[in-house]
Design a protein around this motif. Structure first.
Motif, short mmCIF file in Angstrom:
data_model
loop_
_atom_site.label_atom_id
_atom_site.label_comp_id
_atom_site.label_asym_id
_atom_site.label_seq_id
_atom_site.Cartn_x
_atom_site.Cartn_y
_atom_site.Cartn_z
N LYS A 1 4.95 8.01 6.93
CA LYS A 1 4.74 6.56 6.82
C LYS A 1 6.08 5.82 6.69
O LYS A 1 6.27 4.78 7.31
CB LYS A 1 3.86 6.24 5.60
CG LYS A 1 2.43 6.67 5.77
CD LYS A 1 1.72 5.84 6.81
CE LYS A 1 0.26 6.23 6.89
NZ LYS A 1 -0.41 5.59 8.01
N PHE A 2 7.01 6.37 5.89
CA PHE A 2 8.30 5.71 5.75
C PHE A 2 9.11 5.80 7.05
O PHE A 2 9.84 4.87 7.39
CB PHE A 2 9.09 6.28 4.57
CG PHE A 2 8.73 5.63 3.27
CD1 PHE A 2 9.18 4.36 2.97
CD2 PHE A 2 7.92 6.28 2.36
CE1 PHE A 2 8.84 3.75 1.78
CE2 PHE A 2 7.57 5.68 1.16
CZ PHE A 2 8.02 4.41 0.87
N GLU A 3 8.99 6.90 7.78
CA GLU A 3 9.66 6.99 9.09
C GLU A 3 9.09 5.96 10.05
O GLU A 3 9.83 5.32 10.81
CB GLU A 3 9.49 8.41 9.66
CG GLU A 3 10.39 9.43 9.00
CD GLU A 3 10.14 10.85 9.48
OE1 GLU A 3 9.05 11.13 10.03
OE2 GLU A 3 11.04 11.69 9.29
N GLU A 4 7.77 5.78 10.01
CA GLU A 4 7.11 4.79 10.87
C GLU A 4 7.59 3.38 10.54
O GLU A 4 7.91 2.60 11.43
CB GLU A 4 5.59 4.90 10.65
CG GLU A 4 4.77 4.00 11.52
CD GLU A 4 3.28 4.15 11.19
OE1 GLU A 4 2.61 3.11 11.17
OE2 GLU A 4 2.81 5.28 10.94
N VAL A 5 7.68 3.06 9.25
CA VAL A 5 8.15 1.75 8.82
C VAL A 5 9.60 1.54 9.25
O VAL A 5 9.95 0.50 9.78
CB VAL A 5 8.01 1.59 7.29
CG1 VAL A 5 8.77 0.36 6.79
CG2 VAL A 5 6.55 1.49 6.90
N ASP B 1 0.84 -1.20 0.00
CA ASP B 1 0.00 0.00 0.00
C ASP B 1 0.87 1.25 0.00
O ASP B 1 0.60 2.21 -0.72
CB ASP B 1 -0.93 -0.01 1.22
CG ASP B 1 -1.76 1.26 1.30
OD1 ASP B 1 -2.47 1.56 0.33
OD2 ASP B 1 -1.69 1.95 2.34
N LEU B 2 1.93 1.23 0.80
CA LEU B 2 2.82 2.38 0.89
C LEU B 2 3.53 2.63 -0.44
O LEU B 2 3.65 3.78 -0.90
CB LEU B 2 3.84 2.17 2.02
CG LEU B 2 4.70 3.34 2.42
CD1 LEU B 2 3.86 4.57 2.74
CD2 LEU B 2 5.56 2.97 3.61
N LEU B 3 3.98 1.55 -1.08
CA LEU B 3 4.64 1.70 -2.37
C LEU B 3 3.65 2.15 -3.45
O LEU B 3 4.03 2.89 -4.36
CB LEU B 3 5.33 0.40 -2.77
CG LEU B 3 6.54 0.01 -1.90
CD1 LEU B 3 7.08 -1.35 -2.32
CD2 LEU B 3 7.62 1.06 -1.96
N ALA B 4 2.40 1.73 -3.34
CA ALA B 4 1.38 2.18 -4.28
C ALA B 4 1.13 3.68 -4.10
O ALA B 4 0.98 4.42 -5.08
CB ALA B 4 0.08 1.41 -4.08
#
Length: 198
Positions: free
Chosen positions: A188-192, A25-28
């Motif tokens: 979102k990327f920081e969270e991941v 989902d994040l990459l989308a």
């Protein structure tokens, strides 16, 4: 009662199911951001270059007499070309944003894009609006000089109102929209990244 005192809360905490972020989902979302950004970039290029071509055509066809009109045309085209030139420096960053497989690299590229967007939205946009407004005002002077005071005032009033409306209303909305999109992705990327490092 005695058994309750020997519960290992850390062990229970580790065993609980944690919802992992959906990377697909994040990459989308990242891919959608990239496509939207590239579409905006190309639309800006086409619009500003077509406008510059139209202005040059008007210059050649109508042969303005005042030097102020010619300076206004040059300033207007200069503002557009400089803005497009700086904006196009984001092209390679947008193209490369999803060409990696490392979350940290995604994050770094998004942060770099955000910094470049902030420069474009502040310093370059200020330059663009100031030079464009000056160019348009100089361009209109020749035609305004042929009108009555009321007509010239109306012409300049409408033009300056439109410029101010763009600067104080449309531009901040567009900037906020762009910042919200990239801030959301960065968050979102920081969270991941933080979850993967734990």
């Amino acid at each position: 009662m005695n058994n309750d005192s020997h519960i290992d809360f850390k062990d229970l905490w580790k065993k609980q199911s944690v919802s992992q972020p959906d990377m697909n989902d994040l990459l989308a979302r990242l891919s959608k951001f990239k496509k939207t950004a590239l579409r905006c970039l190309w639309l800006t290029n086409i619009t500003l270059l077509a406008t510059s071509a139209l202005i040059i055509f008007i210059w050649i066809y109508f042969q303005p007499q005042f030097i102020s009109t010619k300076i206004g045309i040059v300033l207007t085209i200069l503002a557009m070309l400089v803005y497009v030139f700086v904006y196009n420096k984001l092209l390679s960053d947008y193209k490369d944003v999803d060409s990696t497989h490392n979350n940290q690299e995604y994050l770094q590229k998004l942060i770099l894009i955000k910094k470049k967007q902030q420069f474009l939205q502040t310093k370059m946009m200020s330059f663009y609006f100031i030079v464009l407004t000056l160019g348009i005002c100089l361009y209109l002077y020749e035609y305004a000089s042929r009108l009555s005071l009321a007509g010239a005032s109306l012409m300049y009033g409408i033009t300056l109102f439109w410029m101010l409306f763009n600067w104080f209303y449309l531009r901040p909305k567009q900037v906020k929209k762009q910042q919200d999109k990239i801030d959301s992705l960065i968050g979102k990327f920081e969270e991941v990244s933080s979850q993967l490092n734990e």
